[in-house]
Design an enzyme around this catalytic site. Structure first.
Site, short mmCIF file in Angstrom:
data_model
loop_
_atom_site.label_atom_id
_atom_site.label_comp_id
_atom_site.label_asym_id
_atom_site.label_seq_id
_atom_site.Cartn_x
_atom_site.Cartn_y
_atom_site.Cartn_z
N ARG A 42 8.38 86.28 32.97
CA ARG A 42 9.72 85.84 33.41
C ARG A 42 10.81 86.30 32.44
O ARG A 42 11.96 86.42 32.81
CB ARG A 42 9.77 84.29 33.47
CG ARG A 42 9.08 83.67 34.64
CD ARG A 42 9.00 82.16 34.47
NE ARG A 42 10.27 81.47 34.37
CZ ARG A 42 10.99 81.04 35.41
NH1 ARG A 42 10.56 81.25 36.62
NH2 ARG A 42 12.12 80.40 35.21
N ASP A 80 13.00 79.56 41.07
CA ASP A 80 14.34 79.27 40.56
C ASP A 80 15.27 78.96 41.74
O ASP A 80 14.90 79.14 42.90
CB ASP A 80 14.85 80.47 39.75
CG ASP A 80 14.29 80.48 38.34
OD1 ASP A 80 14.00 79.38 37.83
OD2 ASP A 80 14.14 81.56 37.76
P1 FAD Z 1 13.84 69.45 43.94
O1 FAD Z 1 15.12 69.73 43.27
O2 FAD Z 1 12.70 68.93 43.15
O3 FAD Z 1 14.14 68.44 45.15
C1 FAD Z 1 13.13 67.74 45.82
C2 FAD Z 1 13.71 66.39 46.20
O4 FAD Z 1 12.76 65.72 47.02
C3 FAD Z 1 13.97 65.49 45.00
O5 FAD Z 1 15.29 65.00 45.04
C4 FAD Z 1 12.94 64.38 45.16
O6 FAD Z 1 13.43 63.12 44.70
C5 FAD Z 1 12.74 64.36 46.66
N1 FAD Z 1 11.43 63.82 47.06
C6 FAD Z 1 10.21 64.22 46.63
N2 FAD Z 1 9.25 63.45 47.20
C7 FAD Z 1 9.89 62.58 48.01
C8 FAD Z 1 9.44 61.53 48.85
N3 FAD Z 1 8.14 61.22 48.95
N4 FAD Z 1 10.35 60.81 49.54
C9 FAD Z 1 11.68 61.09 49.43
N5 FAD Z 1 12.16 62.07 48.63
C10 FAD Z 1 11.27 62.80 47.93
N6 FAD Z 1 16.35 77.26 38.29
C11 FAD Z 1 17.27 78.22 38.03
O7 FAD Z 1 17.60 79.02 38.92
N7 FAD Z 1 17.86 78.34 36.79
C12 FAD Z 1 17.56 77.48 35.77
O8 FAD Z 1 18.12 77.61 34.67
C13 FAD Z 1 16.59 76.46 36.03
N8 FAD Z 1 16.25 75.59 35.05
C14 FAD Z 1 15.35 74.60 35.30
C15 FAD Z 1 15.03 73.71 34.29
C16 FAD Z 1 14.13 72.69 34.52
C17 FAD Z 1 13.81 71.71 33.42
C18 FAD Z 1 13.51 72.55 35.80
C19 FAD Z 1 12.53 71.45 36.07
C20 FAD Z 1 13.81 73.44 36.82
C21 FAD Z 1 14.73 74.49 36.58
N9 FAD Z 1 15.09 75.39 37.59
C22 FAD Z 1 16.00 76.37 37.32
C23 FAD Z 1 14.49 75.31 38.94
C24 FAD Z 1 15.33 74.50 39.93
O9 FAD Z 1 15.45 73.17 39.45
C25 FAD Z 1 14.62 74.51 41.28
O10 FAD Z 1 14.45 75.84 41.73
C26 FAD Z 1 15.34 73.75 42.39
O11 FAD Z 1 16.04 72.64 41.94
C27 FAD Z 1 14.27 73.31 43.38
O12 FAD Z 1 14.86 72.68 44.52
P2 FAD Z 1 13.91 71.92 45.53
O13 FAD Z 1 14.78 71.42 46.62
O14 FAD Z 1 12.76 72.77 45.87
O15 FAD Z 1 13.26 70.72 44.69
N1 UDP Z 2 9.00 80.93 26.31
C1 UDP Z 2 8.65 81.01 24.99
N2 UDP Z 2 9.60 80.86 24.02
C2 UDP Z 2 10.88 80.62 24.32
C3 UDP Z 2 11.26 80.53 25.68
C4 UDP Z 2 10.29 80.68 26.65
O1 UDP Z 2 7.48 81.21 24.68
O2 UDP Z 2 11.71 80.48 23.41
C5 UDP Z 2 7.95 81.07 27.34
C6 UDP Z 2 7.34 79.72 27.75
O3 UDP Z 2 5.97 79.92 28.03
C7 UDP Z 2 8.09 79.41 29.01
C8 UDP Z 2 8.23 80.79 29.63
O4 UDP Z 2 8.47 81.65 28.51
O5 UDP Z 2 7.39 78.51 29.83
C9 UDP Z 2 9.33 80.94 30.65
O6 UDP Z 2 10.56 80.60 30.02
P1 UDP Z 2 11.80 80.10 30.86
O7 UDP Z 2 12.96 80.00 29.94
O8 UDP Z 2 11.93 80.95 32.07
O9 UDP Z 2 11.30 78.63 31.26
P2 UDP Z 2 12.00 77.50 32.16
O10 UDP Z 2 13.50 77.66 32.01
O11 UDP Z 2 11.51 77.72 33.55
O12 UDP Z 2 11.49 76.24 31.54
#
Ligand code: FAD
Ligand code: UDP
Length: 373
Positions: free
Chosen positions: A171, A351
Site C-alpha cells: 500500500r 479506502d
Molecule cells: P463503515 O464506515 O464501517 O460503516 C459501517 C456502518 O455500519 C457503521 O456506522 C456501523 O455502526 C454500521 N453497522 C454495522 N453493523 C451494524 C448493525 N448490525 N446494525 C446497524 N448498523 C450497523 N480510508 C481512506 O480513504 N483514507 C484514510 O486515510 C483512511 N484512514 C482510515 C483509518 C482508520 C483507523 C480506519 C479504521 C479506516 C480508514 N480508512 C481510510 C478507511 C475508511 O474508513 C473506509 O473505507 C470507509 O469508512 C468504509 O465505509 P463503510 O461504509 O464500508 O464502513
Molecule cells: N506501515 C509501517 N510503518 C509505518 C506506516 C505503515 O510499517 O510507519 C505498514 C503497516 O503494516 C501498515 C501498512 O504499512 O498496516 C499500511 O499502512 P497505511 O498507512 O496504509 O495503514 P492504514 O492507514 O490503513 O492504517
C-alpha cells in the site's frame, strides 16, 4: 411509510447508496447501531477543530469521476499527507523516499540509495516474497524494515511480520525522489469543515429516514420480512450467524486529549515505529485543516485484538480469512434480497474512494444502468 430499501449502516457505502436510490425516487430507511451517522469517517468539532473520531482520514484517489463525485458534497482543501516516523526519538520522513534514505544512510543520489537497498536485499537472500517481512526487505532493504516497518506492523496487526500477507506493505509508495507525499494518487485533500457534512448531505433527501442507535440484529427477522431489499454494510459473517466460523478483524482504541497549547507535534500524523510504544500513531487534528486555534486536540491510536462485540476496524485479509469470506460470499450470492457492501460486508481493506466506487457500482447493477465511475 412503505420503504423500497432498508440500509444497514450509515457509513460511506450505505449513505452513497441511499443518496443514489433517493435520486431515483426510491424511499429509503437507514439504520445504524451507533449514535451518529457516517461510520468511521465521522468527524466532530472540539475546541473549533474537526476531530476524526475514528482515526486519520485523508481522501485520495486517481479516479477523476470519484473525485468529482465526492466534491459535490464538500469543498476539499490542498492537504497532502506527509506523516513523520518517530523511531526512538529519531525522526524520518514517510513514505520511504530520498529524504528517508538520506537521513538513514547519508546517501544523496537515487543511484546511491538503490545500491544500498540492493546490497541489503542480496544479504537477505530472498526469493519471491511470501510474507510481509520478505516483501518489505525486497522493496527497501533491512534497515528501513527494522526501524520503520517491523515494530509498527507487528503492533498494528498483532502478528509477526513473517505471518502477514505481503500486500499490506505494498500500500505504501517507495520513491527515489525527495517527495514526502504519502499517496501516489492525483487527487487528495480533506473536506473543509470535516467529513460528517458529506454524509449529512447524502442523507438529506425527504425520501430518506435515518434511525440511529438501532442494531439490525435486534429485529433481523422482521426487517427481512418487511423490506423488499436490504443493503447490509455490517459484518458478513455475523449476518449468517457465523455458521462457517468467525472472520478475523483488528480493532483499535482511540484516546483523545485536548491540550492547552497551540502546536503539539508540528504535523497531523506522527507514527511511532518502535515495538515498545503501545500506540502506533498520534494524530493532531488541527493540522488537517491548517488550523490556528489556541488549543489543540490529539488522538493516540492503540491497536487491539478483536473479539466478538468489539469494533471491527480492519479485516485481516490473509489466505485463511479470504477463503472463509468466499464461503460467506457464496451464501450472500444466494440471498438475492440482500446486497452486501462496504469494508465489513465485502470483507475488504477498502479506502474511502474504493468504497464510493463499490457503492456506485452496486447502484448501477441495482438500477440496471451503465456504471458511472
Ligand atoms: P463503515 O464506515 O464501517 O460503516 C459501517 C456502518 O455500519 C457503521 O456506522 C456501523 O455502526 C454500521 N453497522 C454495522 N453493523 C451494524 C448493525 N448490525 N446494525 C446497524 N448498523 C450497523 N480510508 C481512506 O480513504 N483514507 C484514510 O486515510 C483512511 N484512514 C482510515 C483509518 C482508520 C483507523 C480506519 C479504521 C479506516 C480508514 N480508512 C481510510 C478507511 C475508511 O474508513 C473506509 O473505507 C470507509 O469508512 C468504509 O465505509 P463503510 O461504509 O464500508 O464502513
Ligand atoms: N506501515 C509501517 N510503518 C509505518 C506506516 C505503515 O510499517 O510507519 C505498514 C503497516 O503494516 C501498515 C501498512 O504499512 O498496516 C499500511 O499502512 P497505511 O498507512 O496504509 O495503514 P492504514 O492507514 O490503513 O492504517
Amino acid at each position: 411509510m412503505n420503504y423500497d430499501y432498508l440500509i444497514v449502516g450509515s457509513g460511506l457505502f450505505g449513505s452513497t447508496f441511499a443518496c443514489e436510490a433517493a435520486k431515483r425516487g426510491k424511499r429509503v430507511k437507514v439504520i445504524d447501531k451507533r449514535s451518529h451517522i457516517g461510520g468511521n469517517i465521522y468527524t466532530e468539532k472540539i475546541e473549533g477543530i474537526n476531530v476524526h473520531k475514528y482515526g486519520a482520514h485523508i481522501f485520495h484517489t486517481n479516479n477523476k469521476k470519484i473525485w468529482g463525485y465526492v466534491n459535490q458534497f464538500a469543498e476539499f482543501n490542498r492537504y497532502t499527507n506527509s506523516p513523520i516516523a518517530n523511531y526512538k526519538g529519531e525522526i524520518y520522513n514517510l513514505p520511504f523516499n530520498m529524504n528517508t534514505f538520506n537521513k538513514l544512510w547519508g546517501v544523496v543520489t537515487p543511484e546511491e540509495a538503490r545500491e544500498k537497498i540492493e546490497q541489503q536485499k542480496a544479504e537477505a537472500h530472498l526469493g519471491k516474497p511470501t510474507n510481509l517481512e520478505e516483501q518489505a526487505i525486497s522493496l527497501i532493504g533491512t534497515d528501513v524494515y527494522l526501524k520503520l516497518i517491523k515494530g509498527y506492523t507487528e503492533k498494528q496487526w498483532g502478528r509477526k511480520a513473517t505471518e502477514l500477507p505481503p500486500f499490506i506493505i505494498r500500500r505504501l509508495p517507495v520513491r527515489f525522489t525527495y517527495d514526502n507525499n504519502y499517496f501516489n494518487d492525483k487527487y487528495q485533500g480533506i473536506p473543509i469543515g470535516g467529513y460528517t457534512q458529506i454524509i449529512d448531505k447524502m442523507l438529506s433527501s425527504d425520501l430518506i429516514d435515518v434511525e440511529l442507535n438501532t442494531d439490525f440484529f435486534s429485529r433481523k427477522d422482521e426487517y427481512l420480512r418487511r423490506y423488499p431489499k436490504i443493503i447490509y454494510t455490517g459484518m458478513i459473517d455475523q449476518f449468517f450467524n457465523y455458521q462457517f466460523g468467525t472472520l478475523e478483524y483488528r480493532s483499535l482504541k482511540f484516546e483523545t486529549e485536548v491540550l492547552n497549547q497551540h502546536n503539539f507535534q508540528g504535523n497531523a500524523v506522527v507514527n511511532y515505529t518502535d515495538a515498545e510504544t503501545p500506540y502506533t500513531r498520534i494524530i493532531e487534528h488541527k493540522h488537517f485543516e491548517f488550523g490556528d486555534q489556541p488549543k489543540t486536540v490529539i488522538t493516540r491510536e492503540f491497536p487491539l485484538n478483536w473479539e466478538r462485540g468489539d469494533e471491527p476496524y480492519y479485516p485481516m485479509n490473509d489466505e485463511k480469512n479470504n477463503a472463509l469470506y468466499r464461503k460467506y460470499k457464496k451464501l450472500a450470492d444466494r440471498t438475492p434480497n440482500v446486497l452486501f457492501g462496504g469494508r465489513l460486508g465485502m470483507y475488504q481493506y477498502y479506502d474511502m474512494h474504493q468504497v464510493i466506487a463499490a457503492s456506485l457500482a452496486a447502484v448501477a447493477r441495482e438500477f440496471d444502468e451503465k456504471a458511472s465511475c
